[in-house]
Write a protein that holds these residues in place. Sequence first.
Motif, PDB file in Angstrom:
ATOM      1  N   TRP A 495     -39.659  43.880  46.749  1.00 33.22           N
ATOM      2  CA  TRP A 495     -39.649  42.664  47.420  1.00 33.22           C
ATOM      3  C   TRP A 495     -39.167  41.949  48.971  1.00 33.22           C
ATOM      4  O   TRP A 495     -39.610  41.686  49.968  1.00 33.22           O
ATOM      5  CB  TRP A 495     -39.550  41.981  46.616  1.00 33.22           C
ATOM      6  CG  TRP A 495     -38.174  41.891  46.384  1.00 33.22           C
ATOM      7  CD1 TRP A 495     -37.201  42.080  45.333  1.00 33.22           C
ATOM      8  CD2 TRP A 495     -37.179  40.600  47.201  1.00 33.22           C
ATOM      9  NE1 TRP A 495     -36.418  41.680  45.288  1.00 33.22           N
ATOM     10  CE2 TRP A 495     -36.021  40.946  46.347  1.00 33.22           C
ATOM     11  CE3 TRP A 495     -37.212  39.546  47.922  1.00 33.22           C
ATOM     12  CZ2 TRP A 495     -35.121  40.268  46.452  1.00 33.22           C
ATOM     13  CZ3 TRP A 495     -36.487  38.790  48.455  1.00 33.22           C
ATOM     14  CH2 TRP A 495     -34.878  39.358  47.736  1.00 33.22           C
ATOM     15  N   ASP A 498     -40.481  45.363  51.048  1.00 44.85           N
ATOM     16  CA  ASP A 498     -42.065  45.259  52.228  1.00 44.85           C
ATOM     17  C   ASP A 498     -41.342  44.113  53.301  1.00 44.85           C
ATOM     18  O   ASP A 498     -42.507  44.135  54.308  1.00 44.85           O
ATOM     19  CB  ASP A 498     -42.753  44.636  50.748  1.00 44.85           C
ATOM     20  CG  ASP A 498     -43.384  46.028  49.869  1.00 44.85           C
ATOM     21  OD1 ASP A 498     -43.263  46.868  50.494  1.00 44.85           O
ATOM     22  OD2 ASP A 498     -43.223  46.049  49.092  1.00 44.85           O
ATOM     23  N   GLN A 499     -40.882  43.101  52.866  1.00 40.93           N
ATOM     24  CA  GLN A 499     -41.257  41.812  54.284  1.00 40.93           C
ATOM     25  C   GLN A 499     -40.387  41.933  55.244  1.00 40.93           C
ATOM     26  O   GLN A 499     -40.697  41.539  56.414  1.00 40.93           O
ATOM     27  CB  GLN A 499     -40.499  40.974  53.257  1.00 40.93           C
ATOM     28  CG  GLN A 499     -38.993  40.381  52.686  1.00 40.93           C
ATOM     29  CD  GLN A 499     -39.634  39.028  51.923  1.00 40.93           C
ATOM     30  OE1 GLN A 499     -40.896  38.192  51.832  1.00 40.93           O
ATOM     31  NE2 GLN A 499     -38.165  38.683  51.741  1.00 40.93           N
ATOM     32  N   GLU A 503     -43.385  44.445  57.294  1.00 46.47           N
ATOM     33  CA  GLU A 503     -43.825  42.967  57.718  1.00 46.47           C
ATOM     34  C   GLU A 503     -42.764  42.990  58.996  1.00 46.47           C
ATOM     35  O   GLU A 503     -42.189  42.724  59.571  1.00 46.47           O
ATOM     36  CB  GLU A 503     -44.398  41.931  56.653  1.00 46.47           C
ATOM     37  CG  GLU A 503     -44.526  42.724  55.439  1.00 46.47           C
ATOM     38  CD  GLU A 503     -46.643  41.954  55.558  1.00 46.47           C
ATOM     39  OE1 GLU A 503     -47.062  42.226  57.035  1.00 46.47           O
ATOM     40  OE2 GLU A 503     -47.330  42.958  54.827  1.00 46.47           O
ATOM     41  N   ALA A 532     -49.061  31.779  60.324  1.00 45.03           N
ATOM     42  CA  ALA A 532     -49.433  32.824  59.413  1.00 45.03           C
ATOM     43  C   ALA A 532     -50.260  33.883  59.347  1.00 45.03           C
ATOM     44  O   ALA A 532     -50.877  35.156  59.270  1.00 45.03           O
ATOM     45  CB  ALA A 532     -50.071  31.939  58.087  1.00 45.03           C
ATOM     46  N   SER A 535     -47.298  36.294  61.273  1.00 43.99           N
ATOM     47  CA  SER A 535     -46.334  36.928  60.052  1.00 43.99           C
ATOM     48  C   SER A 535     -46.534  36.249  59.024  1.00 43.99           C
ATOM     49  O   SER A 535     -47.765  36.397  58.794  1.00 43.99           O
ATOM     50  CB  SER A 535     -45.562  35.955  60.594  1.00 43.99           C
ATOM     51  OG  SER A 535     -44.235  36.227  59.976  1.00 43.99           O
ATOM     52  N   ILE A 536     -45.825  36.959  57.907  1.00 44.79           N
ATOM     53  CA  ILE A 536     -46.534  36.787  57.085  1.00 44.79           C
ATOM     54  C   ILE A 536     -46.103  34.896  56.069  1.00 44.79           C
ATOM     55  O   ILE A 536     -45.350  34.202  57.067  1.00 44.79           O
ATOM     56  CB  ILE A 536     -45.793  37.374  55.443  1.00 44.79           C
ATOM     57  CG1 ILE A 536     -44.154  37.553  55.321  1.00 44.79           C
ATOM     58  CG2 ILE A 536     -46.139  39.102  55.474  1.00 44.79           C
ATOM     59  CD1 ILE A 536     -43.871  38.324  54.629  1.00 44.79           C
ATOM     60  N   PHE A 539     -42.186  34.368  53.194  1.00 48.25           N
ATOM     61  CA  PHE A 539     -40.968  34.828  52.966  1.00 48.25           C
ATOM     62  C   PHE A 539     -40.465  34.240  51.993  1.00 48.25           C
ATOM     63  O   PHE A 539     -40.557  33.455  51.271  1.00 48.25           O
ATOM     64  CB  PHE A 539     -40.255  34.726  53.917  1.00 48.25           C
ATOM     65  CG  PHE A 539     -40.589  35.549  55.179  1.00 48.25           C
ATOM     66  CD1 PHE A 539     -39.459  36.907  55.070  1.00 48.25           C
ATOM     67  CD2 PHE A 539     -41.139  34.983  56.677  1.00 48.25           C
ATOM     68  CE1 PHE A 539     -40.382  37.317  56.915  1.00 48.25           C
ATOM     69  CE2 PHE A 539     -41.743  35.846  57.198  1.00 48.25           C
ATOM     70  CZ  PHE A 539     -40.627  36.399  57.467  1.00 48.25           C
ATOM     71  N   ARG A 564     -44.725  28.094  49.985  1.00 49.68           N
ATOM     72  CA  ARG A 564     -45.075  27.809  51.716  1.00 49.68           C
ATOM     73  C   ARG A 564     -44.471  26.395  51.438  1.00 49.68           C
ATOM     74  O   ARG A 564     -43.088  26.423  53.313  1.00 49.68           O
ATOM     75  CB  ARG A 564     -46.591  27.474  52.208  1.00 49.68           C
ATOM     76  CG  ARG A 564     -46.471  27.121  53.783  1.00 49.68           C
ATOM     77  CD  ARG A 564     -46.519  28.349  54.230  1.00 49.68           C
ATOM     78  NE  ARG A 564     -47.204  28.007  55.391  1.00 49.68           N
ATOM     79  CZ  ARG A 564     -47.260  28.306  56.656  1.00 49.68           C
ATOM     80  NH1 ARG A 564     -46.372  29.733  56.992  1.00 49.68           N
ATOM     81  NH2 ARG A 564     -47.399  27.895  57.821  1.00 49.68           N
TER      82      ARG A 564
END
Length: 747
Positions: A495, A498-499, A503, A532, A535-536, A539, A564
């Motif tokens: 996790w 990945d971010q 990302e 969004a 970017s993701i 987070f 969010r």
Amino acid sequence: MQHLIKLFFIGLLFVGCGGSKTIVYEAPVVEFEEELLDTLIVSAPKLEKQKSYFLPKYNRTHTRTHDLIHTKLDLRFDWENQHVLGKAELTLSPLFYTSKSVTLDAKWFIINSIGLKNGKVLKYEYDGNQITIELDRAYKRNEEYVLAIDYTARPNEGPEGGSAAIMSDKGLFFINPLNSNPNKPQQIWTQGETENNSKWFPTIDKPNERCTQELTMTVQDRFKTLSNGKLISSTKNSDGTRTDYWRQDKDHTPYLFMVAVGEYAVVEDRWKNIPVEYYVEPEYKEDARDIFNHTPEMLGFFSDILDYEYPWDKYSSVVCRDYVSGAMENTTAVVFGEFVQRHKRELIDADNDYIVAHEMFHHWFGDLVTCESWANLTLNEGFANYSEYLWFEHKYGNDRAEAHRQSEMESYLYSYDQTGGHPLIHYGYDDKEDMFDAHSYNKGGLVLHMLRHIVGDDAFFASLNKYLVDNAYSAVETDELRMAFEDVTGMDLNWFFDQWYFETGHPVLQVSYTYDTLKGSLNVRVEQTQDAELSIPIFQFPVVLSVYDVEGNLMEYPLFIDERIQEFALSSGLPSTVIFDGHQSLLMDLFEDKPESYWYNQFKFSPNYRDRYLSLRRLSSNENLLALAIDDPYGPIRARAINKFPKSNDEKIILKMKDLAINDPYSFARSAALKYLDKIDASDIEGLASEIIKKEEAYPGVAQALRIISNRDGEKAMTVADSLSSEPSSMVQNAIVDVYLNHGGEK
């Protein structure tokens, strides 16, 4: 024959864990074209608009077909034509598959001959960038052969490019080659990163290639030389030249090969059994240890925290004129631009620690363990950037480290706002040179800081040790870093990686606080507002909320953000201030909604640099806060507060500023206090300025004192300016120019 057919899809049955239900769908009418072929009906839908699909851009890691085992070079230099006269012997072997040809990088060469070392001539094709050589037979895996190549390299004659980070890609540079400029030394130096060393020797110029190295350079005897590894021998020749033989016994990647030639003073130092050398221009011989500040101590510190002793044979540093980048971590022989070369007085409160640490840490992260592709560059540069924080934290304390982290974060956020973002591991770059940006460097280091806070210090450094041990003398990608951390900690860190690595972007946070007096509850609202589309959208990260009561007592609340919008109700006494990210770990763009009293108390109670810095920036005209800030323990905070302090005739303030002007340990704070006294025209300011010029070691105060005298006594200022004219400081020289312009007449 054509006709219309209506189709209906009915009775689709969905079966799930909770039973079954029947849903009837009626499909829209679709036109079909039908062609009758005997009894076979072939139908195809009419497409009103054809949509195109593309694979995303992907820059592959170089495919290795041959293993470059050893490189032997014999070099001479044609200064007049700026050519390298070279002979290369390359030991290679097919990596796995049997092969009868090999391709080498060699940019803009004149090829004199190519053959095997045993004398057998080989056929080849050359397009000006790569040589494809037909071997004498097919070679199998682990079967070695040695190529012998006689060539002339012309780095100054081929097409030249560059980037914001590395301004020229010529690879090898002749400085003042004809010795026609008396104000500039004659030098030769190289800059191999990214793939530019193949402009002065033939090689496989990719970061996932490695080999050992030996190199001879023949130069005029007045020159000193430097290359990777150890100087094995130095032989004087009858024609006034000298041949130096350098050997690097541990393998490293071709972009880290280097040579430097010049009339240097070489200052010798030592760490344990490792020779340490500083190559500087003769004028700076006495300043060399200050220029390359704390080099032996750093070697010990980094070896200790990594539990992995410095892995190379020596550590040399050399200053090069007109260098095309900041510095370069060539294995055992680091190149620095001339900006680091200053006298001891100039280095007061303006040391080179950050860049010395950066290039040294590369000798573990970049030289020992190398990114396998430029898309993974942060595995080199992110670590080197974070080493600056680690050194500052160790040597100077948390304030200087956090001031550096704040600067790194602001630079990254500014870059992101100006040019946009991309993943930290960026396989889709347009040009490999684009990877040298605030993502690979700044963001890479900031992400490591977050990882350190998540796993804890002991686990962080144990994981780095495992990563180095497991991957020593090899090329890596990011998953190998993740697996080292997972193996040590037992955590699933997908996790996190990945971010942050794969990302784009960072959290943009809007945080607000309200206090419910009746319930004794602090209500915290956290909203992630990052775009969004760019970017993701969400987070996830742990964060500590720090709450100080009216007495300055601290309560900490660990939170985990993974939505969010999130709201928290925390049992708390009446807060005097609330600080999001109280442990100072997050990379984020933070917008807090809190009253002025919270900002004031944040400065008053928090020991953290970032909290005090943000409060001072927010309340830069608050006299009460400025009065606190001029006594702050960290010099740059004091200097900033003094510069913002309003004019006052209060005798206590004047006495305080005089004391700071003379006794503050930070030179820029002393200079700021002197400037403040000039601004209010304090009594005896000219006498104070004269005293400071006699006693002050650091240049900021000297320059400010000269300007004060100039504003009050032009004739005296001219005398003082003449006495300071030989000082090398640009600050002092600028002040002298002002004096001459205002009082010097024709002079």
